[in-house]
Design an enzyme around this catalytic site. Sequence first.
Site, mmCIF file in Angstrom:
data_model
loop_
_atom_site.group_PDB
_atom_site.id
_atom_site.type_symbol
_atom_site.label_atom_id
_atom_site.label_comp_id
_atom_site.label_asym_id
_atom_site.label_seq_id
_atom_site.Cartn_x
_atom_site.Cartn_y
_atom_site.Cartn_z
ATOM 1 N N LYS A 28 70.060 -17.378 70.837
ATOM 2 C CA LYS A 28 69.314 -16.203 71.316
ATOM 3 C C LYS A 28 67.825 -16.352 71.018
ATOM 4 O O LYS A 28 66.997 -16.058 71.864
ATOM 5 C CB LYS A 28 69.826 -14.911 70.629
ATOM 6 C CG LYS A 28 71.286 -14.619 70.862
ATOM 7 C CD LYS A 28 71.664 -13.250 70.307
ATOM 8 C CE LYS A 28 71.581 -13.133 68.788
ATOM 9 N NZ LYS A 28 72.528 -13.976 68.054
ATOM 10 N N ARG A 103 73.955 -4.592 68.111
ATOM 11 C CA ARG A 103 75.025 -5.387 67.514
ATOM 12 C C ARG A 103 76.284 -4.556 67.321
ATOM 13 O O ARG A 103 77.293 -5.081 66.856
ATOM 14 C CB ARG A 103 74.569 -5.931 66.178
ATOM 15 C CG ARG A 103 74.065 -7.385 66.248
ATOM 16 C CD ARG A 103 74.017 -7.851 64.883
ATOM 17 N NE ARG A 103 73.911 -9.164 64.456
ATOM 18 C CZ ARG A 103 72.844 -9.926 64.369
ATOM 19 N NH1 ARG A 103 71.719 -9.569 64.914
ATOM 20 N NH2 ARG A 103 72.894 -11.079 63.774
ATOM 21 N N ARG A 147 71.336 -25.705 60.673
ATOM 22 C CA ARG A 147 70.066 -25.070 61.043
ATOM 23 C C ARG A 147 69.047 -25.097 59.905
ATOM 24 O O ARG A 147 69.355 -24.776 58.765
ATOM 25 C CB ARG A 147 70.351 -23.626 61.446
ATOM 26 C CG ARG A 147 69.140 -22.908 61.953
ATOM 27 C CD ARG A 147 69.495 -21.795 62.880
ATOM 28 N NE ARG A 147 70.043 -20.636 62.205
ATOM 29 C CZ ARG A 147 70.330 -19.503 62.846
ATOM 30 N NH1 ARG A 147 70.163 -19.405 64.156
ATOM 31 N NH2 ARG A 147 70.823 -18.487 62.186
ATOM 32 N N ARG A 180 68.018 -20.855 55.841
ATOM 33 C CA ARG A 180 68.091 -19.412 55.611
ATOM 34 C C ARG A 180 69.196 -19.112 54.612
ATOM 35 O O ARG A 180 70.244 -19.741 54.632
ATOM 36 C CB ARG A 180 68.409 -18.704 56.942
ATOM 37 C CG ARG A 180 67.177 -18.227 57.647
ATOM 38 C CD ARG A 180 67.485 -17.774 59.028
ATOM 39 N NE ARG A 180 68.601 -16.834 59.111
ATOM 40 C CZ ARG A 180 68.958 -16.237 60.233
ATOM 41 N NH1 ARG A 180 68.309 -16.471 61.354
ATOM 42 N NH2 ARG A 180 69.969 -15.399 60.256
ATOM 43 N N ARG A 191 79.491 -13.878 58.616
ATOM 44 C CA ARG A 191 78.673 -13.424 59.750
ATOM 45 C C ARG A 191 79.433 -13.579 61.064
ATOM 46 O O ARG A 191 79.344 -12.730 61.945
ATOM 47 C CB ARG A 191 77.368 -14.227 59.815
ATOM 48 C CG ARG A 191 76.401 -13.827 58.720
ATOM 49 C CD ARG A 191 75.262 -14.806 58.617
ATOM 50 N NE ARG A 191 74.400 -14.822 59.771
ATOM 51 C CZ ARG A 191 73.704 -15.879 60.172
ATOM 52 N NH1 ARG A 191 73.779 -17.020 59.513
ATOM 53 N NH2 ARG A 191 72.934 -15.799 61.217
HETATM 54 P P1 AMP Z 1 70.049 -12.608 62.692
HETATM 55 O O1 AMP Z 1 68.812 -13.334 62.316
HETATM 56 O O2 AMP Z 1 69.933 -11.922 64.032
HETATM 57 O O3 AMP Z 1 71.295 -13.458 62.601
HETATM 58 O O4 AMP Z 1 70.232 -11.416 61.633
HETATM 59 C C1 AMP Z 1 70.324 -11.671 60.241
HETATM 60 C C2 AMP Z 1 70.979 -10.476 59.557
HETATM 61 O O5 AMP Z 1 70.177 -9.304 59.746
HETATM 62 C C3 AMP Z 1 72.359 -10.096 60.082
HETATM 63 O O6 AMP Z 1 73.382 -10.874 59.502
HETATM 64 C C4 AMP Z 1 72.432 -8.630 59.663
HETATM 65 O O7 AMP Z 1 72.675 -8.506 58.281
HETATM 66 C C5 AMP Z 1 70.999 -8.160 59.911
HETATM 67 N N1 AMP Z 1 70.837 -7.643 61.292
HETATM 68 C C6 AMP Z 1 70.088 -8.202 62.305
HETATM 69 N N2 AMP Z 1 70.151 -7.460 63.412
HETATM 70 C C7 AMP Z 1 70.961 -6.409 63.119
HETATM 71 C C8 AMP Z 1 71.435 -5.308 63.870
HETATM 72 N N3 AMP Z 1 71.109 -5.128 65.160
HETATM 73 N N4 AMP Z 1 72.254 -4.422 63.238
HETATM 74 C C9 AMP Z 1 72.593 -4.575 61.944
HETATM 75 N N5 AMP Z 1 72.205 -5.612 61.202
HETATM 76 C C10 AMP Z 1 71.388 -6.522 61.771
#
Ligand code: AMP
Length: 234
Positions: A28, A103, A147, A180, A191
């Site tokens: 994404k 999400r 990653r 990360r 996740r």
């Molecule tokens: P990402 O970088 O998009 O994988 O997001 C990293 C973490 O941020 C996720 O595992 C969640 O803990 C939190 N997070 C990101 N976007 C959301 C969302 N839309 N709703 C809830 N938690 C989020």
Amino acid sequence: MDAATTLSDRKTVEVGPVVLLGAPGAGKGTQAKELVESFGIPQISTGDLLRENVAQGSELGRKAKAFMDKGALVPDDLVCEMVAERVKRADCVRGFVLDGFPRTVAQAEWLNALLEAGLFENQASKPLVVVNIAVDYNELLRRLTGRRSCPTCGRIYNVHFQPPRVPDTCDVDGSKLITRKDDREEVIAERLKTYERQTLPLTDYYRAKGCYVEVNGSQPVEKVTADTMKAVRR
Ligand code: AMP
């Protein structure tokens, strides 16, 4: 967009809101950056915004950190408030790319209501388009465990199939690459489970709304980009 359309034309067209759906590791972020480049609209990555809040030690960051560290979702109200504040800024007037949001179905319902209410005065905005970047489970695992990212410019690498020229070092600015915290194996599994439970139902939700396009995210990245651009152009 046909070949005759110039980059400067693309940077004035109205794109409207774009949601990029997909599991962690689906690509994404990469596709969002392509859309930013092509159309000059902002990427709104809730993951990046939350990580910034954690790094700054803001109140939101302090509340979000525990959820993020274990691979769970941050509560809807916190994330929605953060998104509302961001999408109302002037740079979103021609459109924006939501990367990692919504999400949950509750977040999607909230977004619909926000868009229906209108973000900007007198705006005839294009309708929402949702692009789901679909990638199978084993491929996601391979991508997430490999990653690495640059803490300075944000560029993403993968030790298995897109390594930097010098190990652990960013090709662009020479910074030492980082993994990360939530890309550690035990958190990755969590996740992906969270994704299947809470986010996958959104594909049916948006399919039923008729604004949904699925792109095969296992194709070569240029082909994924071409398909994503086609979906966004509608
Ligand atoms: P990402 O970088 O998009 O994988 O997001 C990293 C973490 O941020 C996720 O595992 C969640 O803990 C939190 N997070 C990101 N976007 C959301 C969302 N839309 N709703 C809830 N938690 C989020």
